[in-house]
Design an enzyme around this catalytic site. Structure first.
Site, PDB file in Angstrom:
ATOM      1  N   LYS A  62      42.817 -43.474  90.282  1.00  0.00           N
ATOM      2  CA  LYS A  62      43.065 -43.564  91.720  1.00  0.00           C
ATOM      3  C   LYS A  62      42.869 -45.008  92.207  1.00  0.00           C
ATOM      4  O   LYS A  62      42.337 -45.850  91.475  1.00  0.00           O
ATOM      5  CB  LYS A  62      42.140 -42.578  92.442  1.00  0.00           C
ATOM      6  CG  LYS A  62      42.405 -41.111  92.050  1.00  0.00           C
ATOM      7  CD  LYS A  62      41.455 -40.171  92.789  1.00  0.00           C
ATOM      8  CE  LYS A  62      41.754 -38.713  92.473  1.00  0.00           C
ATOM      9  NZ  LYS A  62      40.868 -37.785  93.215  1.00  0.00           N
ATOM     10  N   TYR A 102      49.391 -32.672  95.947  1.00  0.00           N
ATOM     11  CA  TYR A 102      48.250 -31.962  96.530  1.00  0.00           C
ATOM     12  C   TYR A 102      48.705 -30.866  97.495  1.00  0.00           C
ATOM     13  O   TYR A 102      48.062 -30.641  98.535  1.00  0.00           O
ATOM     14  CB  TYR A 102      47.331 -32.959  97.256  1.00  0.00           C
ATOM     15  CG  TYR A 102      46.447 -33.790  96.333  1.00  0.00           C
ATOM     16  CD1 TYR A 102      45.758 -33.214  95.265  1.00  0.00           C
ATOM     17  CD2 TYR A 102      46.269 -35.155  96.557  1.00  0.00           C
ATOM     18  CE1 TYR A 102      44.943 -33.974  94.442  1.00  0.00           C
ATOM     19  CE2 TYR A 102      45.434 -35.927  95.729  1.00  0.00           C
ATOM     20  CZ  TYR A 102      44.778 -35.322  94.681  1.00  0.00           C
ATOM     21  OH  TYR A 102      43.955 -36.072  93.863  1.00  0.00           O
ATOM     22  N   PHE A 110      39.939 -32.479 105.010  1.00  0.00           N
ATOM     23  CA  PHE A 110      39.859 -33.831 104.453  1.00  0.00           C
ATOM     24  C   PHE A 110      41.219 -34.366 103.995  1.00  0.00           C
ATOM     25  O   PHE A 110      41.311 -35.495 103.518  1.00  0.00           O
ATOM     26  CB  PHE A 110      38.865 -33.882 103.281  1.00  0.00           C
ATOM     27  CG  PHE A 110      39.194 -32.954 102.131  1.00  0.00           C
ATOM     28  CD1 PHE A 110      40.142 -33.285 101.173  1.00  0.00           C
ATOM     29  CD2 PHE A 110      38.556 -31.722 102.027  1.00  0.00           C
ATOM     30  CE1 PHE A 110      40.436 -32.436 100.114  1.00  0.00           C
ATOM     31  CE2 PHE A 110      38.846 -30.851 100.972  1.00  0.00           C
ATOM     32  CZ  PHE A 110      39.798 -31.223 100.015  1.00  0.00           C
ATOM     33  N   ARG A 138      39.393 -32.539  81.521  1.00  0.00           N
ATOM     34  CA  ARG A 138      38.666 -32.119  82.738  1.00  0.00           C
ATOM     35  C   ARG A 138      37.161 -32.288  82.516  1.00  0.00           C
ATOM     36  O   ARG A 138      36.435 -32.756  83.389  1.00  0.00           O
ATOM     37  CB  ARG A 138      38.963 -30.646  83.072  1.00  0.00           C
ATOM     38  CG  ARG A 138      40.261 -30.390  83.764  1.00  0.00           C
ATOM     39  CD  ARG A 138      40.338 -30.958  85.164  1.00  0.00           C
ATOM     40  NE  ARG A 138      39.562 -30.235  86.161  1.00  0.00           N
ATOM     41  CZ  ARG A 138      39.685 -30.426  87.468  1.00  0.00           C
ATOM     42  NH1 ARG A 138      40.552 -31.315  87.938  1.00  0.00           N
ATOM     43  NH2 ARG A 138      38.950 -29.755  88.317  1.00  0.00           N
ATOM     44  N   THR A 144      34.327 -32.490  90.495  1.00  0.00           N
ATOM     45  CA  THR A 144      35.069 -33.110  91.614  1.00  0.00           C
ATOM     46  C   THR A 144      34.152 -33.983  92.462  1.00  0.00           C
ATOM     47  O   THR A 144      34.530 -35.083  92.869  1.00  0.00           O
ATOM     48  CB  THR A 144      35.689 -32.001  92.495  1.00  0.00           C
ATOM     49  OG1 THR A 144      36.545 -31.205  91.696  1.00  0.00           O
ATOM     50  CG2 THR A 144      36.464 -32.605  93.656  1.00  0.00           C
ATOM     51  N   ARG A 155      33.548 -39.550  86.309  1.00  0.00           N
ATOM     52  CA  ARG A 155      33.046 -39.535  87.687  1.00  0.00           C
ATOM     53  C   ARG A 155      31.524 -39.702  87.721  1.00  0.00           C
ATOM     54  O   ARG A 155      30.986 -40.343  88.622  1.00  0.00           O
ATOM     55  CB  ARG A 155      33.473 -38.230  88.380  1.00  0.00           C
ATOM     56  CG  ARG A 155      34.974 -38.213  88.709  1.00  0.00           C
ATOM     57  CD  ARG A 155      35.447 -36.825  89.073  1.00  0.00           C
ATOM     58  NE  ARG A 155      36.818 -36.812  89.574  1.00  0.00           N
ATOM     59  CZ  ARG A 155      37.538 -35.705  89.730  1.00  0.00           C
ATOM     60  NH1 ARG A 155      37.018 -34.520  89.428  1.00  0.00           N
ATOM     61  NH2 ARG A 155      38.770 -35.769  90.193  1.00  0.00           N
ATOM     62  N   ASN A 165      36.478 -40.617  94.033  1.00  0.00           N
ATOM     63  CA  ASN A 165      36.050 -40.124  92.714  1.00  0.00           C
ATOM     64  C   ASN A 165      36.899 -40.633  91.548  1.00  0.00           C
ATOM     65  O   ASN A 165      36.960 -40.037  90.484  1.00  0.00           O
ATOM     66  CB  ASN A 165      35.919 -38.594  92.712  1.00  0.00           C
ATOM     67  CG  ASN A 165      37.216 -37.899  93.040  1.00  0.00           C
ATOM     68  OD1 ASN A 165      38.252 -38.551  93.222  1.00  0.00           O
ATOM     69  ND2 ASN A 165      37.175 -36.582  93.096  1.00  0.00           N
ATOM     70  N   HIS A 168      42.002 -38.630  88.619  1.00  0.00           N
ATOM     71  CA  HIS A 168      42.546 -37.277  88.716  1.00  0.00           C
ATOM     72  C   HIS A 168      42.842 -36.752  87.318  1.00  0.00           C
ATOM     73  O   HIS A 168      43.293 -37.507  86.451  1.00  0.00           O
ATOM     74  CB  HIS A 168      43.857 -37.283  89.517  1.00  0.00           C
ATOM     75  CG  HIS A 168      44.631 -36.000  89.356  1.00  0.00           C
ATOM     76  ND1 HIS A 168      44.350 -34.870  90.089  1.00  0.00           N
ATOM     77  CD2 HIS A 168      45.636 -35.662  88.504  1.00  0.00           C
ATOM     78  CE1 HIS A 168      45.162 -33.891  89.701  1.00  0.00           C
ATOM     79  NE2 HIS A 168      45.952 -34.349  88.742  1.00  0.00           N
ATOM     80  N   GLU A 179      52.684 -31.126  87.463  1.00  0.00           N
ATOM     81  CA  GLU A 179      52.368 -32.495  87.884  1.00  0.00           C
ATOM     82  C   GLU A 179      53.125 -33.525  87.052  1.00  0.00           C
ATOM     83  O   GLU A 179      53.596 -34.538  87.582  1.00  0.00           O
ATOM     84  CB  GLU A 179      50.851 -32.734  87.782  1.00  0.00           C
ATOM     85  CG  GLU A 179      50.061 -31.916  88.808  1.00  0.00           C
ATOM     86  CD  GLU A 179      48.554 -32.021  88.630  1.00  0.00           C
ATOM     87  OE1 GLU A 179      48.104 -32.733  87.703  1.00  0.00           O
ATOM     88  OE2 GLU A 179      47.820 -31.384  89.410  1.00  0.00           O
TER      89      GLU A 179
HETATM   90  P1  IDP Z   1      39.830 -32.237  91.428  1.00  0.00           P
HETATM   91  O1  IDP Z   1      40.331 -33.625  91.681  1.00  0.00           O
HETATM   92  O2  IDP Z   1      38.515 -32.242  90.703  1.00  0.00           O
HETATM   93  O3  IDP Z   1      40.845 -31.358  90.749  1.00  0.00           O
HETATM   94  P2  IDP Z   1      40.443 -30.882  93.908  1.00  0.00           P
HETATM   95  O4  IDP Z   1      39.658 -29.749  94.525  1.00  0.00           O
HETATM   96  O5  IDP Z   1      41.776 -30.549  93.322  1.00  0.00           O
HETATM   97  O6  IDP Z   1      39.494 -31.571  92.847  1.00  0.00           O
HETATM   98  O7  IDP Z   1      40.616 -31.976  95.038  1.00  0.00           O
HETATM   99  C1  IDP Z   1      41.534 -33.025  94.878  1.00  0.00           C
HETATM  100  C2  IDP Z   1      40.900 -34.292  95.411  1.00  0.00           C
HETATM  101  O8  IDP Z   1      40.672 -34.162  96.810  1.00  0.00           O
HETATM  102  C3  IDP Z   1      39.540 -34.641  94.839  1.00  0.00           C
HETATM  103  O9  IDP Z   1      39.593 -35.252  93.572  1.00  0.00           O
HETATM  104  C4  IDP Z   1      38.993 -35.556  95.891  1.00  0.00           C
HETATM  105  O10 IDP Z   1      39.587 -36.862  95.785  1.00  0.00           O
HETATM  106  C5  IDP Z   1      39.518 -34.909  97.158  1.00  0.00           C
HETATM  107  N1  IDP Z   1      38.536 -34.002  97.754  1.00  0.00           N
HETATM  108  C6  IDP Z   1      38.228 -32.748  97.362  1.00  0.00           C
HETATM  109  N2  IDP Z   1      37.273 -32.219  98.139  1.00  0.00           N
HETATM  110  C7  IDP Z   1      36.971 -33.169  99.050  1.00  0.00           C
HETATM  111  C8  IDP Z   1      36.049 -33.211 100.151  1.00  0.00           C
HETATM  112  O11 IDP Z   1      35.298 -32.277 100.435  1.00  0.00           O
HETATM  113  N3  IDP Z   1      36.024 -34.377 100.871  1.00  0.00           N
HETATM  114  C9  IDP Z   1      36.833 -35.429 100.597  1.00  0.00           C
HETATM  115  N4  IDP Z   1      37.714 -35.424  99.589  1.00  0.00           N
HETATM  116  C10 IDP Z   1      37.773 -34.306  98.810  1.00  0.00           C
HETATM  117 MG    MG Z   2      42.654 -30.584  91.413  1.00  0.00          MG
END
Ligand code: IDP
Ligand code: MG
Length: 203
Positions: A62, A102, A110, A138, A144, A155, A165, A168, A179
């Site tokens: 990212k 997304y 968010f 993963r 996450t 992370r 974070n 991805h 994707e």
């Molecule tokens: P992942 O990246 O671990 O698969 P996802 O739930 O798919 O997690 O969320 C995608 C991305 O959205 C996360 O990697 C993070 O950048 C962002 N994100 C998820 N939850 C939050 C939150 O509560 N606050 C801010 N950003 C979030």
């Molecule tokens: Mg995800």
């Protein structure tokens, strides 16, 4: 007798029968002797059963990862694990592509800040291939929320807040396929033989 990796044998035969003996010679002479001997030392087995290595996943570094010059270190982790890089590019993501990527998060509170974050600079997006690569990467990427990510994960080592974070990783085989099609055209993904395939892939 030197044991040649299967991919070298395959290419030598292909070259020989297509009449390119010179190329064949250079292929063999160019192959590091140490690696050929290392193959024997590693105990090569003439296995006929290859595991399913066709699984692929999408990994993206990212904008914060790119800005913080973490690209090399992150790629190195997947290389060291033994996965094969089959696609790589750097780009500035459009909001349109991001909203497709997304799509399940569009209604989250968010989401606007996520779009702002992901479009704040270039990303490096990759396709990695290997046995159970989706699940393994993963785990390597970690939770996450970096505050909950284990040390040793990307992370857990490089970030501390969910909104930054660093990386991805696709979360399922189906999700990865979706994707990959979104981010890459088929012609941009390479099928290539790793010279250490028999060491890293054959079970
Ligand atoms: P992942 O990246 O671990 O698969 P996802 O739930 O798919 O997690 O969320 C995608 C991305 O959205 C996360 O990697 C993070 O950048 C962002 N994100 C998820 N939850 C939050 C939150 O509560 N606050 C801010 N950003 C979030
Ligand atoms: Mg995800």
């Amino acid at each position: 007798m030197v044991m040649f990796p299967r991919c070298i044998f395959k290419r030598v035969f292909q070259q020989f029968y297509s009449g390119h003996q010179e190329t064949t010679k250079s292929l063999l002479s160019g192959f590091p002797t140490a690696l050929l001997h290392g193959q024997r030392a590693a105990g090569h087995r003439s296995s006929s059963s290859l595991p399913s290595v066709s699984e692929r996943t999408l990994i993206a570094i990212k904008p914060d990862g790119v800005q913080r010059r973490l690209v090399g270190q992150i790629i190195q982790r997947f290389e060291q694990r033994g996965f094969k890089l089959v696609g790589l590019k750097m780009l500035q993501v459009s909001e349109d592509l991001l909203s497709q990527h997304y799509s399940q998060l569009r209604t989250k509170p968010f989401y606007p800040s996520l779009v702002h974050y992901m479009t704040s600079g270039p990303v490096v997006v990759m396709v990695w291939e290997g046995h159970k690569v989706v699940q393994a990467t993963r785990t390597m990427v970690g939770h996450t929320n970096p505050a909950e990510a284990q040390a040793g994960t990307v992370r857990g080592d490089f970030s501390f807040h969910v909104s930054r974070n660093v990386v991805h990783a696709s979360d399922s085989v189906d999700g990865a396929q979706r994707e990959i099609q979104l981010w890459f055209q088929g012609k941009d993904l390479l099928n290539w033989d790793c010279c250490d395939q028999t060491i890293t892939c054959e079970l």
